[in-house]
Design an enzyme around this catalytic site. Structure first.
Site, mmCIF file in Angstrom:
data_model
loop_
_atom_site.group_PDB
_atom_site.id
_atom_site.type_symbol
_atom_site.label_atom_id
_atom_site.label_comp_id
_atom_site.label_asym_id
_atom_site.label_seq_id
_atom_site.Cartn_x
_atom_site.Cartn_y
_atom_site.Cartn_z
ATOM 1 N N THR A 171 45.614 61.944 43.150
ATOM 2 C CA THR A 171 44.410 62.698 42.822
ATOM 3 C C THR A 171 43.932 62.183 41.470
ATOM 4 O OG1 THR A 171 45.066 64.668 43.999
ATOM 5 C CG2 THR A 171 43.658 65.025 42.087
ATOM 6 N N ARG A 199 42.296 72.191 55.470
ATOM 7 C CA ARG A 199 42.912 72.751 54.253
ATOM 8 C C ARG A 199 42.076 72.374 53.006
ATOM 9 N NH1 ARG A 199 45.441 70.034 49.531
ATOM 10 N NH2 ARG A 199 46.887 71.524 48.635
ATOM 11 N N ASP A 202 43.297 72.909 45.409
ATOM 12 C CA ASP A 202 42.984 73.329 44.034
ATOM 13 C C ASP A 202 41.835 72.522 43.443
ATOM 14 O OD1 ASP A 202 44.873 71.149 44.288
ATOM 15 O OD2 ASP A 202 44.970 71.148 42.100
ATOM 16 N N THR A 222 46.460 68.221 38.664
ATOM 17 C CA THR A 222 46.908 67.468 39.841
ATOM 18 C C THR A 222 48.309 67.942 40.222
ATOM 19 O OG1 THR A 222 47.635 65.281 40.608
ATOM 20 C CG2 THR A 222 47.618 65.614 38.238
ATOM 21 N N GLY A 223 48.686 67.698 41.474
ATOM 22 C CA GLY A 223 50.022 68.095 41.902
ATOM 23 C C GLY A 223 49.940 69.013 43.112
ATOM 24 N N GLY A 225 48.811 71.506 45.057
ATOM 25 C CA GLY A 225 47.617 72.337 44.915
ATOM 26 C C GLY A 225 47.805 73.775 45.328
HETATM 27 N N1 ASP Z 1 46.239 68.773 43.972
HETATM 28 C C1 ASP Z 1 46.018 67.963 45.136
HETATM 29 C C2 ASP Z 1 46.097 68.824 46.373
HETATM 30 O O1 ASP Z 1 46.879 69.744 46.444
HETATM 31 C C3 ASP Z 1 46.976 66.831 45.312
HETATM 32 C C4 ASP Z 1 47.338 66.021 44.106
HETATM 33 O O2 ASP Z 1 46.943 66.339 43.009
HETATM 34 O O3 ASP Z 1 48.051 65.004 44.263
HETATM 35 O O4 ASP Z 1 45.436 68.525 47.312
#
Ligand code: ASP
Length: 313
Positions: A171, A199, A202, A222-223, A225
């Site tokens: 992301t 889906r 975040d 990021t991460g 979500g």
């Molecule tokens: N936050 C993003 C999601 O959940 C994924 C990511 O940040 O890698 O879709």
């Protein structure tokens, strides 16, 4: 005011083989965004430009290179916020366009709404003259392989979690403070590998993935979500700053709290209204880079901070 721009290229369990491309990508985007600020451009233009560059970068999970849902399709989310007015725009489950971040900006500037979803978002894109790409043209061989691997391990049901689904991450996001003292933040993603069809992440939610307020600071996250949403991460970090915490502590404490409570990982980049930086991640890695004056700082491992002088071409 001394301008500053920071970008991230996603938090997670990034494979060793992907590390050099992630670092290269964030450095290019940070320099390009900073150049806009240095030439007197706005924070909003700088974050949009930086994120567009990262959306074009196949090694990132945004635009081309996005991860796939369970049906093998790309569905993307993006959001942007202007700290000077609290204007905000976002899109979710949008398909077949190259730059969701620019569509999010158009939602902010040309509609009375904050978030457009799915077919409605694509209809608005068409009305605004954004070219619709051929179905499947954002799909990369790497993304196909990652979904195949995920299905091999997890069957056909979405079971998203850091360790069980390294899949791909990346992301992208940017936060900038311009010479007028205005802040902006922007974030764009393909979501999580093997997510259910439909889906939303975040990244499409103001307050979770993106927030900017000239009176406090700006954040892009990021991460995982579905965990980030539960702690309203971007806004929570800014609330910590408002309550007197420095940006680094403000960022790390929300990440630590989320990881402790929900057993998932994330990362965030923060700039305070005075231009102080926060970079944090509870995941194994997160690529990030920022430029201030003629120096670019970057890293991807915990505690890693490298720097280089930028030679202007
Ligand atoms: N936050 C993003 C999601 O959940 C994924 C990511 O940040 O890698 O879709």
């Amino acid at each position: 005011m001394e301008p500053i721009l920071i970008v991230h290229g996603g938090a997670g369990d990034i494979k060793d083989s992907r590390v050099p491309d992630k670092i290269k990508g964030v450095k290019i985007a940070a320099k390009a965004g900073y150049k806009i600020l240095k030439n007197g451009g706005t924070a909003l233009d700088a974050v949009e430009t930086a994120v567009r560059i990262l959306e074009d970068d196949e090694s990132m999970n945004a635009g081309r290179g996005s991860v796939l849902n369970l049906d093998g399709e790309v569905e993307m989310d993006a959001s942007i916020m202007d700290g000077s007015t609290l204007a905000a725009g976002a899109v979710t489950i949008v398909r077949d366009i190259a730059h969701p971040i620019s569509l999010a900006r158009l939602v902010m500037e040309r509609t009375p709404h904050v978030l457009l979803a799915g077919p409605g978002a694509n209809k608005f894109a068409e009305e605004q003259g954004i070219p619709r790409l051929l179905p499947g043209s954002l799909i990369t061989p790497f993304a196909k392989e990652a979904l195949k691997e995920f299905k091999k391990k997890g069957g056909s049901l979405t079971e998203i979690g850091g360790k069980d689904n390294p899949g791909d991450v990346g992301t992208v996001g940017a936060v900038a403070l311009d010479s007028q003292g205005h802040l902006a933040a922007a974030t764009s993603t393909g979501g999580i590998n093997g997510k259910m069809v439909g889906r939303s992440s975040d990244t499409s939610l103001i307050g979770s993935g993106t927030y900017a307020d000239d009176e406090i600071g700006g954040v892009s996250t990021t991460g995982h979500g579905d965990s980030i949403i539960k702690v309203c991460m971007a806004y929570a970090i800014l609330k910590n700053i408002e309550n007197g915490s420095d940006p680094q502590k403000a960022t790390q404490s929300v990440l630590d709290k989320m990881s402790a409570k929900l057993n998932n990982t994330a990362g965030a980049i923060t700039i305070s209204k005075t231009g102080e930086i926060g970079v944090g991640f509870s995941s194994k890695r997160m690529s990030w880079a920022y430029q201030k004056a003629d120096t670019i700082y970057f890293g991807i491992e915990q505690e890693e901070v490298q720097s280089e002088k930028v030679i202007d071409e």
